[in-house]
Motif scaffolding. Structure first.
Motif, short mmCIF file in Angstrom:
data_model
loop_
_atom_site.label_atom_id
_atom_site.label_comp_id
_atom_site.label_asym_id
_atom_site.label_seq_id
_atom_site.Cartn_x
_atom_site.Cartn_y
_atom_site.Cartn_z
N VAL A 20 56.76 -9.26 -46.53
CA VAL A 20 55.25 -9.08 -46.16
C VAL A 20 54.61 -8.95 -47.23
N LYS A 21 53.60 -10.14 -48.28
CA LYS A 21 52.95 -10.18 -49.44
C LYS A 21 51.75 -9.22 -48.52
N GLN A 69 42.64 2.12 -55.76
CA GLN A 69 43.43 0.77 -56.91
C GLN A 69 45.02 1.50 -57.65
N VAL A 70 44.73 2.75 -58.18
CA VAL A 70 45.28 3.52 -58.81
C VAL A 70 47.28 3.51 -58.29
N ASN A 71 46.43 3.38 -56.40
CA ASN A 71 47.70 3.01 -55.69
C ASN A 71 48.40 2.97 -55.55
N GLU A 72 47.89 1.08 -55.87
CA GLU A 72 48.09 -0.13 -54.64
C GLU A 72 49.56 -0.48 -55.68
N ASN A 73 50.28 -0.19 -56.33
CA ASN A 73 51.48 -0.24 -56.83
C ASN A 73 52.12 0.31 -55.77
N LYS A 74 52.12 1.13 -56.01
CA LYS A 74 53.34 2.38 -55.01
C LYS A 74 53.22 1.98 -54.03
N ILE A 75 52.04 1.41 -53.10
CA ILE A 75 52.23 1.06 -52.10
C ILE A 75 52.57 -0.02 -51.90
N ILE A 76 52.53 -0.98 -52.31
CA ILE A 76 52.94 -2.82 -52.45
C ILE A 76 54.80 -1.88 -52.31
N LYS A 77 55.45 -1.68 -53.48
CA LYS A 77 56.97 -0.71 -53.88
C LYS A 77 57.19 -0.64 -52.45
N LYS A 78 56.32 0.32 -51.33
CA LYS A 78 57.09 0.96 -50.79
C LYS A 78 56.78 -0.17 -49.15
N ILE A 79 55.85 -1.00 -49.28
CA ILE A 79 55.93 -1.66 -48.28
C ILE A 79 57.51 -2.61 -48.60
N GLY A 125 52.62 4.59 -38.37
CA GLY A 125 52.61 4.11 -39.92
C GLY A 125 53.86 3.48 -40.15
N SER A 126 53.71 3.62 -41.56
CA SER A 126 54.56 2.62 -41.89
C SER A 126 55.66 1.79 -41.50
N PHE A 127 56.54 2.83 -40.85
CA PHE A 127 58.01 1.94 -40.75
C PHE A 127 57.23 0.35 -39.54
N ARG A 128 56.86 0.81 -38.86
CA ARG A 128 55.51 -0.57 -38.44
C ARG A 128 55.93 -1.82 -38.49
N LEU A 129 55.96 -1.78 -40.44
CA LEU A 129 55.62 -2.81 -40.79
C LEU A 129 56.78 -3.36 -40.77
N ASN A 130 58.14 -3.23 -40.71
CA ASN A 130 59.84 -3.46 -40.23
C ASN A 130 59.76 -4.29 -39.56
N LEU A 131 59.10 -4.09 -37.97
CA LEU A 131 59.45 -3.35 -36.39
C LEU A 131 58.64 -4.82 -36.17
N GLU A 132 56.94 -5.53 -36.64
CA GLU A 132 55.98 -6.01 -36.44
C GLU A 132 55.87 -7.74 -36.72
N ASN A 133 56.67 -8.20 -37.55
CA ASN A 133 56.76 -9.15 -38.58
C ASN A 133 55.35 -9.58 -38.92
N ILE A 134 55.13 -8.60 -39.86
CA ILE A 134 53.89 -9.05 -40.38
C ILE A 134 53.86 -10.05 -41.67
N ASP A 135 53.20 -10.26 -41.71
CA ASP A 135 52.76 -11.86 -42.89
C ASP A 135 52.36 -11.34 -44.26
N TYR A 136 51.52 -10.40 -43.94
CA TYR A 136 49.94 -10.22 -44.70
C TYR A 136 49.42 -8.61 -44.59
N CYS A 137 49.52 -7.94 -45.63
CA CYS A 137 49.19 -6.69 -45.85
C CYS A 137 48.14 -5.92 -46.67
N PHE A 138 46.31 -6.24 -46.28
CA PHE A 138 45.54 -5.54 -47.08
C PHE A 138 45.54 -4.03 -47.55
N LEU A 139 45.72 -4.33 -48.99
CA LEU A 139 45.37 -2.97 -48.65
C LEU A 139 43.98 -2.06 -49.37
N SER A 140 43.80 -0.94 -48.51
CA SER A 140 42.74 -0.69 -48.85
C SER A 140 42.45 0.61 -49.81
N VAL A 141 43.74 1.03 -50.17
CA VAL A 141 43.57 2.83 -50.49
C VAL A 141 43.44 2.19 -52.25
#
Length: 103
Positions: free
Chosen positions: A84-85, A67-77, A49-65
């Motif tokens: 996270v970039k 394209q119409v949802n990318e900005n929504k996901i970037i906001k969430k991240i 789940g996305s909760f792990r993003l703030n637990l794991e010290n991730i530097d980069y996240c590549f999006l495979s969602v």
């Protein structure tokens, strides 16, 4: 650098497997709870789940969602982890990874 993939669907699975990239990724994030605790097909990458993003010290996240949802996901991240970039795996996306191949 620690890297994850957001989206455990067919685009992300194909991207990771086609280019043999699984060794560079820590895990795959997907908001569909039915996919959690499984592995991305063809890899040993856990789907979490996305909760792990703030637990794991991730530097980069590549999006495979989509394209119409990318900005929504970037906001969430960025809400979950401001450091996270995010970059799209799709070359024509406005969020694609910047490459200078002219050299």
């Amino acid at each position: 650098n620690r890297i994850c993939l957001f989206g455990a669907g067919h685009h992300g699975t194909t991207f990771i497997n086609l280019f043999n990239l699984s060794q560079y990724f820590e895990f795959v994030v997907d908001d569909n709870e039915m996919k959690h605790e499984y592995l991305l097909p063809g890899t040993n990458l856990e789907i979490v789940g996305s909760f792990r993003l703030n637990l794991e010290n991730i530097d980069y996240c590549f999006l495979s969602v989509s394209q119409v949802n990318e900005n929504k996901i970037i906001k969430k991240i960025s809400y979950l982890s401001s450091s996270v970039k995010c970059f799209s795996i799709f070359p024509k996306s406005l969020n694609t990874f910047p490459l200078d191949i002219s050299k």
